[in-house]
Design a protein around this motif. Structure first.
Motif, PDB file in Angstrom:
ATOM      1  N   GLU A 285       1.174  -1.981  14.287  1.00  0.00           N
ATOM      2  CA  GLU A 285       1.973  -1.298  13.251  1.00  0.00           C
ATOM      3  C   GLU A 285       1.643   0.192  13.209  1.00  0.00           C
ATOM      4  N   GLU A 347       4.374   2.068   6.378  1.00  0.00           N
ATOM      5  CA  GLU A 347       5.820   1.771   6.345  1.00  0.00           C
ATOM      6  C   GLU A 347       6.522   2.759   7.276  1.00  0.00           C
TER       7      GLU A 347
ATOM      8  N   PRO B  74      -0.154 -14.094  -6.582  1.00  0.00           N
ATOM      9  CA  PRO B  74      -1.335 -13.514  -5.953  1.00  0.00           C
ATOM     10  C   PRO B  74      -1.850 -12.364  -6.793  1.00  0.00           C
ATOM     11  N   TRP B 314      12.761  -9.042 -12.738  1.00  0.00           N
ATOM     12  CA  TRP B 314      11.417  -9.192 -12.182  1.00  0.00           C
ATOM     13  C   TRP B 314      10.799  -7.832 -11.922  1.00  0.00           C
ATOM     14  N   TRP B 345      18.302  -9.264  -8.193  1.00  0.00           N
ATOM     15  CA  TRP B 345      18.760 -10.028  -7.037  1.00  0.00           C
ATOM     16  C   TRP B 345      19.003 -11.470  -7.421  1.00  0.00           C
ATOM     17  N   LYS B 354      22.768  -8.587  -4.828  1.00  0.00           N
ATOM     18  CA  LYS B 354      21.856  -7.625  -5.428  1.00  0.00           C
ATOM     19  C   LYS B 354      22.638  -6.615  -6.235  1.00  0.00           C
TER      20      LYS B 354
ATOM     21  N   ARG C   2      -1.864 -17.404  -1.468  1.00  0.00           N
ATOM     22  CA  ARG C   2      -0.774 -17.216  -2.425  1.00  0.00           C
ATOM     23  C   ARG C   2       0.081 -16.049  -1.965  1.00  0.00           C
ATOM     24  N   LEU C   3       1.367 -16.193  -2.170  1.00  0.00           N
ATOM     25  CA  LEU C   3       2.293 -15.153  -1.734  1.00  0.00           C
ATOM     26  C   LEU C   3       3.270 -14.839  -2.840  1.00  0.00           C
ATOM     27  N   VAL C   4       3.690 -13.581  -2.874  1.00  0.00           N
ATOM     28  CA  VAL C   4       4.884 -13.267  -3.632  1.00  0.00           C
ATOM     29  C   VAL C   4       5.622 -12.171  -2.866  1.00  0.00           C
ATOM     30  N   VAL C   5       6.934 -12.281  -2.824  1.00  0.00           N
ATOM     31  CA  VAL C   5       7.741 -11.267  -2.158  1.00  0.00           C
ATOM     32  C   VAL C   5       8.520 -10.517  -3.226  1.00  0.00           C
ATOM     33  N   ASP C   6       8.435  -9.202  -3.176  1.00  0.00           N
ATOM     34  CA  ASP C   6       9.242  -8.388  -4.081  1.00  0.00           C
ATOM     35  C   ASP C   6      10.661  -8.357  -3.525  1.00  0.00           C
ATOM     36  N   LEU C   7      11.499  -9.189  -4.091  1.00  0.00           N
ATOM     37  CA  LEU C   7      12.846  -9.339  -3.526  1.00  0.00           C
ATOM     38  C   LEU C   7      13.773  -8.203  -3.939  1.00  0.00           C
ATOM     39  N   LYS C   9      12.669  -5.144  -3.250  1.00  0.00           N
ATOM     40  CA  LYS C   9      12.439  -4.353  -2.046  1.00  0.00           C
ATOM     41  C   LYS C   9      13.054  -4.995  -0.811  1.00  0.00           C
ATOM     42  N   CYS C  10      12.980  -6.311  -0.732  1.00  0.00           N
ATOM     43  CA  CYS C  10      13.410  -7.043   0.463  1.00  0.00           C
ATOM     44  C   CYS C  10      14.838  -6.660   0.844  1.00  0.00           C
ATOM     45  N   PRO C  36       5.487 -20.102  -1.690  1.00  0.00           N
ATOM     46  CA  PRO C  36       4.491 -19.175  -2.249  1.00  0.00           C
ATOM     47  C   PRO C  36       3.051 -19.652  -2.069  1.00  0.00           C
ATOM     48  N   ARG C  37       2.871 -20.873  -1.567  1.00  0.00           N
ATOM     49  CA  ARG C  37       1.507 -21.417  -1.446  1.00  0.00           C
ATOM     50  C   ARG C  37       1.343 -22.066  -0.079  1.00  0.00           C
ATOM     51  N   ALA C  51       2.249  -7.729   7.660  1.00  0.00           N
ATOM     52  CA  ALA C  51       2.153  -6.419   8.312  1.00  0.00           C
ATOM     53  C   ALA C  51       3.506  -5.957   8.835  1.00  0.00           C
ATOM     54  N   VAL C  55       9.665  -3.110   4.726  1.00  0.00           N
ATOM     55  CA  VAL C  55       9.639  -2.479   3.409  1.00  0.00           C
ATOM     56  C   VAL C  55       8.393  -2.881   2.617  1.00  0.00           C
ATOM     57  N   GLN C  56       7.431  -3.502   3.322  1.00  0.00           N
ATOM     58  CA  GLN C  56       6.136  -3.860   2.723  1.00  0.00           C
ATOM     59  C   GLN C  56       6.325  -4.566   1.373  1.00  0.00           C
ATOM     60  N   THR C  59       3.222  -9.506  -0.948  1.00  0.00           N
ATOM     61  CA  THR C  59       1.850  -9.439  -1.442  1.00  0.00           C
ATOM     62  C   THR C  59       1.213 -10.799  -1.192  1.00  0.00           C
ATOM     63  N   GLU C  61      -2.516 -13.129  -1.141  1.00  0.00           N
ATOM     64  CA  GLU C  61      -3.913 -13.222  -1.540  1.00  0.00           C
ATOM     65  C   GLU C  61      -4.540 -14.344  -0.734  1.00  0.00           C
TER      66      GLU C  61
END
Lengths: 412, 464, 81
Positions: A285, A347, B74, B314, B345, B354, C2-7, C9-10, C36-37, C51, C55-56, C59, C61
């Motif tokens: 990256e 990014e 998380p 959210w 979204w 969205k 654990r995961l969460v995606v900021d949708l 940003k997605c 998420p798990r 990685a 758009v990162q 998140t 853990e």
């Protein structure tokens, strides 16, 4: 005078080994327009990102008016129709969706992930092939043959035909180079046009075979596509196949070679990668930011006037997006000239962004991650033989032509 | 104590209490610690679970991709908090700076953050709501119960209300091959949030995916069998839907009951606060020790005529929590305004929907890219000659461009050419929102309050 | 993990669905649905997906830890009430 020549200095081969000081100079004029019929050159991270998501910016060369005809529209105007990289929605979206339906999610979610074993096998074979040599050329002996073998297998092109299609690929890639394009050498453009047609005809033979006897490869799938978006015409299949074959290796060779070069210049990461192959993920990256294989996108034009940083870019103008300059924009990245895989926030613009984001990005990532981790593991005490190495001509697809390194041995 | 010294003390040993242990509460706590707050921190939540994410409950969980009881968020960092979970806050004494818990205990604070969110609006007829097979979907417990029943599988699911959540549940049902009827009072799904023009596209999506969509009707009653299980629903057009699972999806109500009589400016529309997330008391005077974030907050926004916005979003919960936490431990000049551009979204029937801005303020809408019939498009909403919002169906990569148009108050209609602009998209049409005086469960943005006609301000978005 | 995606940003680039197909899936062209798990056997794939997100937005853990429950897991029992 310095301004009038900045763009030429960037495309000048003499500056290929390190264009970054020139990019820094370029960013001082975030929208550079040096000559009346020249491009508008955009070099700041946020401006580039904005234009990559701006629906007033077109990838279709037929929208160029103010700057006259684009040299690049030549090769695409006759023979094969433009591939999706040179099209706007809805045509772009339709063709890309069809191509993607045989490549990735949602239709083929496992295709790339399931190739890991195969990729590792090819890498092992190539590294075993170094034999007892104490000096190797990373490009000719690894970074070129590896992605070529991969894309051949994925598409369904016989690997042994590489010398044949190489002869057609070279002039096509050369024609992407702005320096070449600025020359009024019609022969050169005609050669590229001819090569693209020849490559298309070669692939047509393979597609015909696959139509009769489909296999598990992309050519078979493209020929047989029939989803919600209908089918590709034969000419669309060929344009897409030409694009995937070329883009599938011409950029990855640079990513891997730039990667080895950068690691050899930053040995602490070489050591860390040897200890922890998982670090290859972050290294790749950061490489895509620090030494992106595609340095600039010279193929955009605007379909409406765009005001940017106090400059009006008139409708129909050519726009160059300097990805590699944006990737080192201090407004976006702290300490941008430092190679730092540990940075929190990578990014990058290495694969572009928006609807034209690199189609093969996940494959390129896996190829580079596996290649760098394995080279690092197996090469004992690698050293650069010359720094900088000799570079390829191209200013767009920038990378070393050769990367000679000395080693003590090849580990098993 | 001078302000400087006070905030120094506050950061070092002040007591902070956060009521609401969900997304906003957790992100606020993390921000407090990240910014150097070292004092005791108490997290109070009425549910017995550590903070979990809700969006997967109506999506991944119902699709079988996730377990509904394992969506814990998380952590960005360790927050070193005292957790009071499974016990609701029951009262607030503003003068004594104490939160009273349902078990009678009192927790003192120097700074309080209220992030109590919303709860699902229940079926209004209590005896019918008690029938076995009648559900709402908001909490983990709701999701576990519904998930269990969906595995049955039911013969037919009835969903009352075609807002975003109702539509997502309908989509998940169809994905699992379960027969589903959707009853919606308005003329189409999503009308409250996106208007009738876009709602018509949503209606096609429902019908093409095999949803039995009934619009312009109300459910007048639910009927149970002798064992107390729901068996049918009666509709206002006289029809009867036989069903064994009913999901009541009539929007949400703000969790402010516990503040009744406290003197805080709290009511059914939420808790009013200033742009710095400081709560108002009932007299309209801003407090300096009570902050609000997330779905329960309503705050003025300069981009939308300083109207008070309540957002069930959210991203807003995260952004507002971060601003609130920062301001709680910062002195005047260091405080920041919460100026998040609303963004939302939804994912349904394989389509990514969205929006940015506030569509429900829109008078007119125009399709600037793509086409409604292909269901891939960007629609732009205009209000008083300005771009106020945009919505995309499977066209999300263009949306940030339109967000900039909103942020800069760009003129509407959108005259310039765009790629993929179709002839039908050159003229604005009425956005066709329902009469705002009629009750609706749809909108995810509620407007209330002050609205000056002039909005000639320059908005400079923050950049990382 | 654990995961969460900021949708918010997605933008549906699907890099995660390519690189960790057992955890992230695309529903249609742009809609991301994820677990998420995910189990520990997915750790390397999830690390690649996190990685690679252009758009990162992801998140996670527990990516670096050897045990399944790094932060907060025991907290529910020990800290609550």
């Amino acid at each position: 005078m310095t301004h009038a020549s900045l763009l030429h200095r960037i495309t000048d081969y003499a500056n290929r080994a390190n264009p970054y000081p020139l990019y820094e100079e370029l960013r001082k004029t975030p929208v550079l327009h040096e000559e009346e019929d020249g491009p508008y050159v955009v070099s700041s991270y946020y401006d580039i990102l904005g234009l990559l998501h701006d629906p007033r910016v077109s990838s279709d060369a037929t929208n160029l008016t103010a700057a006259g005809a684009d040299e690049l529209s030549g090769p695409e105007a006759t023979g094969l129709p433009p591939s999706f990289i040179r099209l706007d929605p809805p045509e772009h979206d339709r063709l890309r969706r069809i191509a993607n339906s045989s490549f990735g999610p949602p239709h083929r979610p496992d295709r790339i992930d399931s190739m890991s074993g195969e990729l590792s096998g090819i890498i092992t074979e190539l590294v075993d092939g170094f034999g007892d040599a104490r000096q190797i050329d990373v490009v000719d002996q690894f970074a070129y043959p590896f992605p070529v073998t991969v894309i051949c297998r994925l598409l369904g092109v016989p690997r042994e035909d590489e010398p044949r299609f190489r002869a057609w690929v070279d002039p096509i890639v050369a024609a992407l180079d702005p320096e070449t394009r600025q020359r009024t050498d019609d022969d050169f453009q005609r050669a590229a046009q001819e090569a693209r047609m020849q490559l298309g005809m070669y692939l047509a033979g393979l597609v015909e075979q696959r139509t009769k006897e489909p296999r598990d490869d992309l050519l078979s799938d493209l020929a047989a596509s029939h989803g919600a978006d209908g089918t590709m015409s034969m000419m669309e299949v060929l344009s897409t196949a030409v694009l995937l074959l070329i883009a599938g290796h011409e950029t990855t060779v640079n990513l891997i070679t730039n990667g080895m070069l950068t690691l050899l210049r930053h040995p602490e990461y070489l050591h860390r990668l040897r200890e922890d192959p998982g670090l290859s993920v972050r290294i790749v990256e950061e490489l895509l930011r620090y030494e992106p294989p595609v340095q600039l996108v010279p193929q955009r034009t605007c379909v409406a006037d765009i005001d940017l940083r106090g400059v009006t870019i008139p409708k129909g103008s050519r726009i160059w997006l300097m990805l590699a300059a944006g990737n080192r924009d201090p407004e976006r990245f702290r300490d941008p000239d430092r190679f730092d895989p540990d940075r929190e926030d990578i990014e990058h613009l290495g694969f572009g962004s928006g609807i034209h984001i690199c189609f093969g990005a996940p494959l390129a990532r896996r190829e580079a991650q596996l290649a760098l981790a394995e080279l690092t593991r197996r090469l004992d005490n690698p050293r650069l033989v010359e720094d900088p190495p000799p570079y390829r001509k191209n200013a767009v697809l920038r990378g070393p032509r050769h990367l000679n390194i000395a080693i003590d041995s090849v580990r098993s | 104590m001078p302000a400087e010294a006070f905030h120094e003390w506050l950061r070092r040993e002040g007591r902070i209490v956060i009521v609401g242990a969900s997304l906003a509460g957790l992100r606020a706590a993390e921000t407090l610690r990240a910014e150097g707050f070292a004092g005791p921190l108490t997290m109070i939540g009425d549910e017995p679970y550590e903070p979990y994410d809700r969006p997967p409950l109506s999506k991944a969980a119902l699709l079988g991709m996730a377990s509904p009881d394992h969506t814990e968020l998380p952590r960005r960092r360790d927050i070193d908090a005292t957790w009071r979970l499974g016990v609701a806050a029951a009262g607030l004494d503003m003068a004594a700076r104490r939160v009273r818990l349902a078990d009678g205990e009192e927790v003192p604070y120097d700074r309080l953050l209220i992030a109590t969110g919303v709860h699902a609006r229940p079926w209004p007829k209590e005896d019918e709501a008690q029938l076995d097979g009648v559900f709402v979907l908001r909490t983990r417990d709701d999701a576990v119960r519904l998930h269990r029943r969906m595995k049955g599988p039911p013969r037919r699911v009835l969903i009352i209300g075609a807002g975003f959540t109702g539509s997502e549940i309908a989509s998940a049902c169809r994905n699992q091959g379960i027969a589903v009827t959707v009853a919606e009072r308005a003329g189409a799904p999503l009308v409250g949030a996106l208007g009738g023009v876009i709602g018509a596209v949503a209606a096609e999506l429902h019908r093409e995916n095999g949803v039995d969509l009934r619009t312009g009707v109300m459910v007048t009653g639910l009927e149970g069998d002798v064992t107390g299980r729901v068996r049918a629903a009666h509709l206002s057009d006289g029809s009867v839907v036989e069903t064994d699972v009913v999901v009541v999806s009539l929007g949400a109500t703000r969790n402010t009951d516990w503040l009744e009589g406290s003197g805080l400016g709290a009511g059914p529309r939420g808790i009013a606060c200033d742009a710095g997330c400081r709560a108002f008391d009932f007299r309209g005077i801003v407090t300096d020790d009570i902050y609000v974030a997330g779905d329960v907050a309503r705050s003025p926004h300069p981009l939308f005529g300083y109207q008070f916005l309540s957002l069930e979003h959210w991203g807003n919960a995260v952004a507002q929590a971060e601003v609130a936490a920062h301001n709680m431990i910062s002195a005047g000049a260091d405080r920041r305004p919460h100026m998040w551009v609303p963004a939302f979204w939804s994912s349904q029937f394989g389509v990514n929907i969205k929006s940015v801005g506030v569509p429900s303020m829109g008078e007119e809408v125009m399709i600037t890219q793509g086409s409604l019939t292909e269901r891939r498009f960007v629609g732009v909403y205009g209000y008083q000659g300005r771009v106020i919002a945009a919505v995309s169906f499977d066209n999300t990569r263009w949306l940030e461009f339109y967000q900039r148009l909103i942020e800069t108050g760009a003129p509407f209609p959108v005259e310039f050419t765009t790629v993929d602009r179709r002839p039908e998209g050159r003229k604005p049409v009425p956005a066709d929102f329902p009469d705002p005086s009629l009750p609706t469960h749809g909108p995810t943005v509620t407007l209330s309050g002050y609205s000056p006609a002039d909005r000639q301000l320059v908005f400079t978005p923050a950049r990382h | 993990m654990r995961l969460v995606v900021d949708l918010n940003k997605c933008q549906g680039y699907a890099q995660c669905a390519f690189l960790a197909p057992g955890v992230f899936t695309m529903h249609g062209e742009e809609s991301l649905v994820y677990n998420p798990r995910p189990g520990t056997e997915q750790r390397e794939r999830v690390a690649r997906a996190v990685a690679a997100c252009p758009v990162q937005a992801i998140t996670a853990e527990g990516l670096d830890d050897a045990d399944e429950e790094p932060v907060g897991a025991g907290r529910e029992a020990s800290d609550a009430r």
